[in-house]
Design a protein around this motif. Structure first.
Motif, mmCIF file in Angstrom:
data_model
loop_
_atom_site.group_PDB
_atom_site.id
_atom_site.type_symbol
_atom_site.label_atom_id
_atom_site.label_comp_id
_atom_site.label_asym_id
_atom_site.label_seq_id
_atom_site.Cartn_x
_atom_site.Cartn_y
_atom_site.Cartn_z
ATOM 1 N N LEU A 55 0.877 -1.155 0.000
ATOM 2 C CA LEU A 55 0.000 0.000 0.000
ATOM 3 C C LEU A 55 0.905 1.192 0.000
ATOM 4 C CD1 LEU A 55 -3.133 -0.042 2.248
ATOM 5 C CD2 LEU A 55 -2.965 0.386 -0.159
ATOM 6 N N CYS A 90 -9.780 -4.871 1.743
ATOM 7 C CA CYS A 90 -8.368 -4.606 2.052
ATOM 8 C C CYS A 90 -7.581 -5.910 2.011
ATOM 9 C CB CYS A 90 -8.242 -3.977 3.436
ATOM 10 S SG CYS A 90 -8.654 -2.220 3.476
ATOM 11 N N CYS A 123 -3.782 -1.482 5.053
ATOM 12 C CA CYS A 123 -5.008 -0.926 4.483
ATOM 13 C C CYS A 123 -6.107 -0.850 5.544
ATOM 14 C CB CYS A 123 -5.466 -1.790 3.321
ATOM 15 S SG CYS A 123 -7.051 -1.316 2.603
ATOM 16 N N LEU A 160 -7.802 2.108 -2.355
ATOM 17 C CA LEU A 160 -7.448 1.587 -1.040
ATOM 18 C C LEU A 160 -6.565 2.595 -0.325
ATOM 19 C CD1 LEU A 160 -7.056 -0.862 -3.384
ATOM 20 C CD2 LEU A 160 -7.047 -2.227 -1.314
#
Length: 209
Positions: A2, A51, A57, A76
């Motif tokens: 992420l 997620c 996330c 996200l």
């Protein structure tokens, strides 16, 4: 991990009302159930999306549905770092990007503009990335570095072999009601020639006074 020419809504559907409109545009193909989504694929199968496990996330929402690209675009976030996921509406195949994509007119090509002042700390590389559909996924076909201190926007896709890009700075205007405006630095194009892409020179803007 992420860290536009969409047919429904522009990228950025973060509020409940915006997401509700994007969900409605899928005609029931995507439904939100709590913190995840149920995707009814054209293959007849069902895919759950939320997620990813073992990441930081904390939230995910449906940002857009591109019918020509045949992908759902999910956003996200962990509160600091954003990421995007393309989910093919037929197979459920996923492609993760650092920035929101802009799709070509036929939906087969996407451009990703990765820029920002702090992207180095997020292990992201400032670049223009060209992605092409290969089956249900998108594969990166070409990339060139960007100057991260500038900002960039897609002006449009005249064709599937050319995307026009605007390079600018947010200029502060003392005493102005809006305070800031987009001061253009230049407009340029990324064009495909044969099997490769290149940056074509375009309009250079005068320096702000």
């Amino acid at each position: 991990m992420l860290a536009a020419s969409l047919l429904s809504l522009p990228i950025g559907a973060r509020s409940g009302e915006d997401e509700a409109a994007v969900l409605a545009s899928t005609a029931g193909a995507v439904e939100r159930e709590g913190d995840h989504f149920v995707i009814h694929l054209r293959s007849g199968k069902t895919k759950l999306f939320g997620c990813p496990t073992k990441t930081d996330c904390t939230s995910v929402w449906l940002d857009a549905y591109d019918r020509l690209g045949r992908v759902f675009v999910f956003h996200l976030s962990d509160g600091d770092i954003d990421e995007y996921c393309l989910v093919d509406d037929r197979t459920g195949a996923t492609t993760y990007l650092d920035r929101a994509p802009s799709f070509s007119p036929n939906g087969e090509v996407a451009v990703e503009l990765v820029y920002g002042e702090f992207i180095a700390s997020f292990n992201q590389r400032p670049a223009i990335n060209i992605w092409r559909r290969v089956g249900g996924k998108f594969k990166r076909e070409w990339s060139t570095p960007l100057v991260a201190s500038y900002e960039y926007a897609v002006l449009g896709w005249p064709s599937g072999d050319r995307v026009d890009i605007f390079q600018y700075r947010n200029q502060y205007v003392p005493g102005s009601k809006d305070k800031y405006f987009k001061a253009g630095v230049r407009e340029f194009s990324v064009v495909r020639e044969g099997t490769d892409w290149r940056v074509a020179n375009g309009k250079v803007w005068p320096k702000p006074q």
